[in-house]
Design an enzyme around this catalytic site. Structure first.
Site, PDB file in Angstrom:
ATOM      1  N   PHE A 150       0.864  -1.072   0.230  1.00 39.50           N
ATOM      2  CA  PHE A 150      -0.017   0.084  -0.103  1.00 39.50           C
ATOM      3  C   PHE A 150       0.778   1.145   0.034  1.00 39.50           C
ATOM      4  CE2 PHE A 150       1.118  -0.193   4.598  1.00 39.50           C
ATOM      5  CZ  PHE A 150       1.244   1.128   4.953  1.00 39.50           C
ATOM      6  N   LYS A 174      -1.642  -6.195  -9.464  1.00 43.42           N
ATOM      7  CA  LYS A 174      -2.541  -6.419  -8.451  1.00 43.42           C
ATOM      8  C   LYS A 174      -2.051  -5.521  -7.282  1.00 43.42           C
ATOM      9  CE  LYS A 174      -3.532  -7.904  -4.608  1.00 43.42           C
ATOM     10  NZ  LYS A 174      -3.797  -6.808  -3.489  1.00 43.42           N
ATOM     11  N   SER A 227       5.297  -7.407   2.912  1.00 39.79           N
ATOM     12  CA  SER A 227       5.937  -7.805   4.166  1.00 39.79           C
ATOM     13  C   SER A 227       6.529  -9.086   3.880  1.00 39.79           C
ATOM     14  CB  SER A 227       4.760  -7.504   5.339  1.00 39.79           C
ATOM     15  OG  SER A 227       3.797  -8.938   4.683  1.00 39.79           O
ATOM     16  N   CYS A 282       9.849   1.458   3.282  1.00 37.76           N
ATOM     17  CA  CYS A 282      10.737   0.152   3.513  1.00 37.76           C
ATOM     18  C   CYS A 282      12.149   0.613   3.776  1.00 37.76           C
ATOM     19  CB  CYS A 282      10.572  -0.878   2.259  1.00 37.76           C
ATOM     20  SG  CYS A 282      11.413  -0.389   0.811  1.00 37.76           S
ATOM     21  N   GLU A 383       9.266  -4.781  12.612  1.00 34.22           N
ATOM     22  CA  GLU A 383       9.285  -3.618  11.712  1.00 34.22           C
ATOM     23  C   GLU A 383       8.021  -2.889  12.354  1.00 34.22           C
ATOM     24  OE1 GLU A 383       7.703  -4.336   7.609  1.00 34.22           O
ATOM     25  OE2 GLU A 383       8.730  -2.915   6.967  1.00 34.22           O
TER      26      GLU A 383
HETATM   27  P1  NAD Z   1       1.410  -6.731   2.935  1.00 41.95           P
HETATM   28  O1  NAD Z   1       2.430  -7.978   2.877  1.00 41.95           O
HETATM   29  O2  NAD Z   1       0.476  -6.865   3.663  1.00 41.95           O
HETATM   30  O3  NAD Z   1       0.684  -6.731   1.345  1.00 41.95           O
HETATM   31  C1  NAD Z   1       1.247  -6.820   0.116  1.00 41.95           C
HETATM   32  C2  NAD Z   1       0.572  -7.342  -0.845  1.00 41.95           C
HETATM   33  O4  NAD Z   1       0.120  -8.747  -0.499  1.00 41.95           O
HETATM   34  C3  NAD Z   1      -1.099  -6.710  -0.895  1.00 41.95           C
HETATM   35  O5  NAD Z   1      -1.223  -6.473  -2.395  1.00 41.95           O
HETATM   36  C4  NAD Z   1      -1.724  -7.773  -0.525  1.00 41.95           C
HETATM   37  O6  NAD Z   1      -3.137  -7.743  -0.993  1.00 41.95           O
HETATM   38  C5  NAD Z   1      -0.883  -8.937  -0.618  1.00 41.95           C
HETATM   39  N1  NAD Z   1      -1.382  -9.999   0.528  1.00 41.95           N
HETATM   40  C6  NAD Z   1      -1.424  -9.644   1.981  1.00 41.95           C
HETATM   41  N2  NAD Z   1      -1.722 -10.774   2.663  1.00 41.95           N
HETATM   42  C7  NAD Z   1      -1.438 -11.804   1.798  1.00 41.95           C
HETATM   43  C8  NAD Z   1      -1.677 -13.077   1.885  1.00 41.95           C
HETATM   44  N3  NAD Z   1      -1.673 -13.863   3.231  1.00 41.95           N
HETATM   45  N4  NAD Z   1      -1.445 -14.020   0.803  1.00 41.95           N
HETATM   46  C9  NAD Z   1      -1.392 -13.513  -0.320  1.00 41.95           C
HETATM   47  N5  NAD Z   1      -1.269 -12.081  -0.437  1.00 41.95           N
HETATM   48  C10 NAD Z   1      -1.191 -11.235   0.475  1.00 41.95           C
HETATM   49  O7  NAD Z   1       2.189  -5.464   2.899  1.00 41.95           O
HETATM   50  P2  NAD Z   1       1.459  -4.116   2.966  1.00 41.95           P
HETATM   51  O8  NAD Z   1       1.087  -3.833   4.429  1.00 41.95           O
HETATM   52  O9  NAD Z   1       0.440  -3.392   1.976  1.00 41.95           O
HETATM   53  O10 NAD Z   1       2.893  -3.117   2.660  1.00 41.95           O
HETATM   54  C11 NAD Z   1       3.737  -2.862   3.923  1.00 41.95           C
HETATM   55  C12 NAD Z   1       5.096  -3.636   3.928  1.00 41.95           C
HETATM   56  O11 NAD Z   1       5.683  -3.672   2.506  1.00 41.95           O
HETATM   57  C13 NAD Z   1       6.004  -3.382   4.730  1.00 41.95           C
HETATM   58  O12 NAD Z   1       6.508  -4.810   5.357  1.00 41.95           O
HETATM   59  C14 NAD Z   1       7.111  -2.818   3.984  1.00 41.95           C
HETATM   60  O13 NAD Z   1       8.373  -3.002   4.405  1.00 41.95           O
HETATM   61  C15 NAD Z   1       7.071  -3.730   2.760  1.00 41.95           C
HETATM   62  N6  NAD Z   1       7.675  -2.948   1.616  1.00 41.95           N
HETATM   63  C16 NAD Z   1       8.876  -3.492   1.234  1.00 41.95           C
HETATM   64  C17 NAD Z   1       9.498  -2.959   0.080  1.00 41.95           C
HETATM   65  C18 NAD Z   1      10.747  -3.362  -0.386  1.00 41.95           C
HETATM   66  O14 NAD Z   1      11.369  -3.011  -1.315  1.00 41.95           O
HETATM   67  N7  NAD Z   1      11.415  -4.486   0.193  1.00 41.95           N
HETATM   68  C19 NAD Z   1       9.108  -1.882  -0.532  1.00 41.95           C
HETATM   69  C20 NAD Z   1       7.682  -1.227  -0.080  1.00 41.95           C
HETATM   70  C21 NAD Z   1       7.133  -1.987   0.921  1.00 41.95           C
END
Ligand code: NAD
Length: 499
Positions: A150, A174, A227, A282, A383
């Protein structure tokens, strides 16, 4: 009336047969502003069929034409950045200038994709045996899906789709459910740029649709950013079903501050890195390891910067930090601060209970500094993803680098020092994929690649830049021989005989 946000398939909005509707809130007001349709398996099947058909033709479009479309897209993103930025502020909450900055950093990957022809050049060796040559080409993998978090509704998808598309793939995005609108704007702009229908598609939903993407036989590769627990699911399930997967995970970036550093300079930059975008990056900097007793003074200086930050609705004049993404996130962050305090941390700056006039239902947490945080406190080792800086102390550089490298995450890390020798040693010692020297957020420009180590990246390739080209293409080595060169098989080539 609540707005409905559909998918985008085959060059047009598509409603299909949603399994349910997902409320989309404005985190500054706490109000539901729209409903996002969650795709069913039939909707995904339709998107994949459309993408596969479109990709077959797209891969044959000349590189000159593909890059011309990328140039046009770059122009359109620039021309429409106000609309994009407003959609980011309305759904994510970050301030307008930060949203413009996000678009700019995302656009760098479009810039890179405009020159994809140079990045796709192969190799050639002649006469590897008598009259035999070998050359290599890189060809598109097919249909690539991008699953996004997000916190960067424009930039993170833009780390993916320009390179996937420019190298000849079709792409299915997505978006994260809290921040879907920017993806629909991008879809419209690709159409305006002349991209054939079906090459860029948006399919929304939550974990169910991601599971279907990971299992779908018509999808060849999945780029994931989010995440770590979800990155692990994506990596395991996606590779089990035979896909190429890169999965970028979470982070808990540490900076070491050496006692010889310019503490005022360090404090200003640390405040911006810890509190910018409400810490929802991140590459945010939630942990400082202060060496040799410099921590207390540093905490005071960061406090002076932190308390000047104007928190509010990201569209309002002068606002420098917005809300966090949801009520749930707000409660989790406040809970981590409470817990650290109970474990003995000193609350130097307290953002709990912040209220913003006229926005009483927004999800606010103000800049917070926790000093002397015990290493077993979740506020230190989890985190936080909120505007919270934790400070821990170390006597020596050796103690500090051990703390940094003991973290299971390894996204970014930085050192503040005026000693080149210490800085050089740190860049080699630290177990992180992106490293800064007096630079707190060392996010590489788009013609380098972006990615962490350890739990911050599963899979082996970093995203965008040269490694993005490798991820989105497959190598082919072609060995060829032309008997007609000797005139053996071709009557018309008889003039070439060397008798
Ligand atoms: P999230 O992992 O909750 O969601 C990411 C995506 O995965 C979304 O599109 C969501 O719909 C989907 N998703 C969520 N739970 C799922 C599941 N159980 N099975 C399959 N798909 C699922 O992450 P978020 O809260 O949207 O974003 C924040 C996280 O993203 C933080 O941990 C941040 O550090 C990380 N992030 C990492 C980077 C990087 O480059 N390493 C960059 C931006 C954000």
């Amino acid at each position: 009336m609540t707005i409905t946000i559909p998918h985008w398939i085959n060059g047009a909005p598509y409603e299909g047969s949603p399994t349910h509707r997902i409320p989309v809130e404005n985190p500054a007001t706490g109000q539901v502003e729209a409903e996002l349709l969650a795709a069913s398996d039939q909707d995904l099947d339709h998107a994949v069929a459309v993408a596969r058909a479109a990709q077959k033709k797209w891969a044959k479009v000349s590189l000159a034409k593909r890059t011309a479309i990328m140039f046009k897209m770059r122009e359109l993103v620039l021309a429409n950045q106000d609309e994009l930025a407003r959609s980011i502020v309305a759904e994510h909450g970050k301030d307008y200038n930060d949203a413009i900055g996000e678009i700019q950093r995302g656009r760098e990957t479009l810039d890179f994709a405009c020159g994809i022809n140079a990045a796709m050049k192969g190799e050639y060796s002649y006469d590897i045996s008598s009259g035999v040559d070998i050359h290599t080409v890189r060809q598109a993998v097919g249909v690539v899906a991008g699953v996004c978090p997000f916190n960067f509704p424009v930039m993170v998808p833009m780390w993916m789709h320009p390179i996937a598309i420019a190298t000849g793939n079709a792409f299915i995005l997505k978006p994260a459910s809290p921040t879907p609108t920017a993806s629909m704007i991008i879809a419209r702009l690709y159409k305006e740029a002349g991209l054939p229908d079906g090459v860029f598609n948006v399919v929304a939903g939550d974990r169910e649709v991601v599971s279907s993407i990971l299992d779908h036989p018509g999808i060849d590769a999945v780029s994931f950013v989010g995440s770590t627990p979800v990155a692990r699911i994506v990596q395991e399930r996606g590779t089990t079903s035979g896909k190429r997967v890169q999965a970028l995970g979470g982070a808990n970036n540490h900076a070491i501050v050496m006692p010889d550093s310019d503490l005022e300079f360090a404090a200003q930059h640390i405040a911006a890195a810890a509190f910018g975008a409400a810490g929802e990056r991140c590459m945010a900097l939630p942990v400082v390891v202060a060496v040799g007793g410099c921590g207390e003074k540093l905490a005071e200086l960061v406090k002076q910067s932190g308390e000047k930050i104007k928190v509010g609705n990201g569209l309002d004049e002068g606002v420098q930090m917005g809300p966090v993404i949801s009520k749930k996130a707000q409660q989790r962050i406040v809970g981590l601060i409470d817990d650290a305090e109970q474990r003995g941390a000193r609350v130097v700056l307290d953002g709990r209970g912040l209220e913003v006039d006229g926005h009483e239902d927004g999800f606010w947490v103000g800049p917070t500094i926790l000093d002397d945080v015990p290493l077993d406190a979740p506020a230190y080792h989890q985190e936080i993803f909120g505007p919270v800086l934790t400070i821990v102390h170390a006597d020596t550089y050796a103690d500090a680098i051990k703390i940094v490298n003991d973290s299971p995450f390894g996204n970014g890390s930085a050192i503040f020092t005026n000693d080149g020798g210490v800085a050089r040693r740190f860049t080699l010692d630290v177990e992180a994929g992106m490293v800064g020297v007096n630079v707190p957020i060392p996010t590489p420009v788009a013609y380098y690649s972006f990615g962490g180590w350890k739990d911050s990246l599963l899979g082996d390739l970093h995203i965008h830049g040269p490694e993005g080209v490798l991820f989105n293409t497959r190598l082919k080595a072609i060995t060829s021989r032309w008997p007609s060169e000797r005139g053996t098989y071709s009557a018309t080539m008889s003039f070439m005989r060397e008798e």
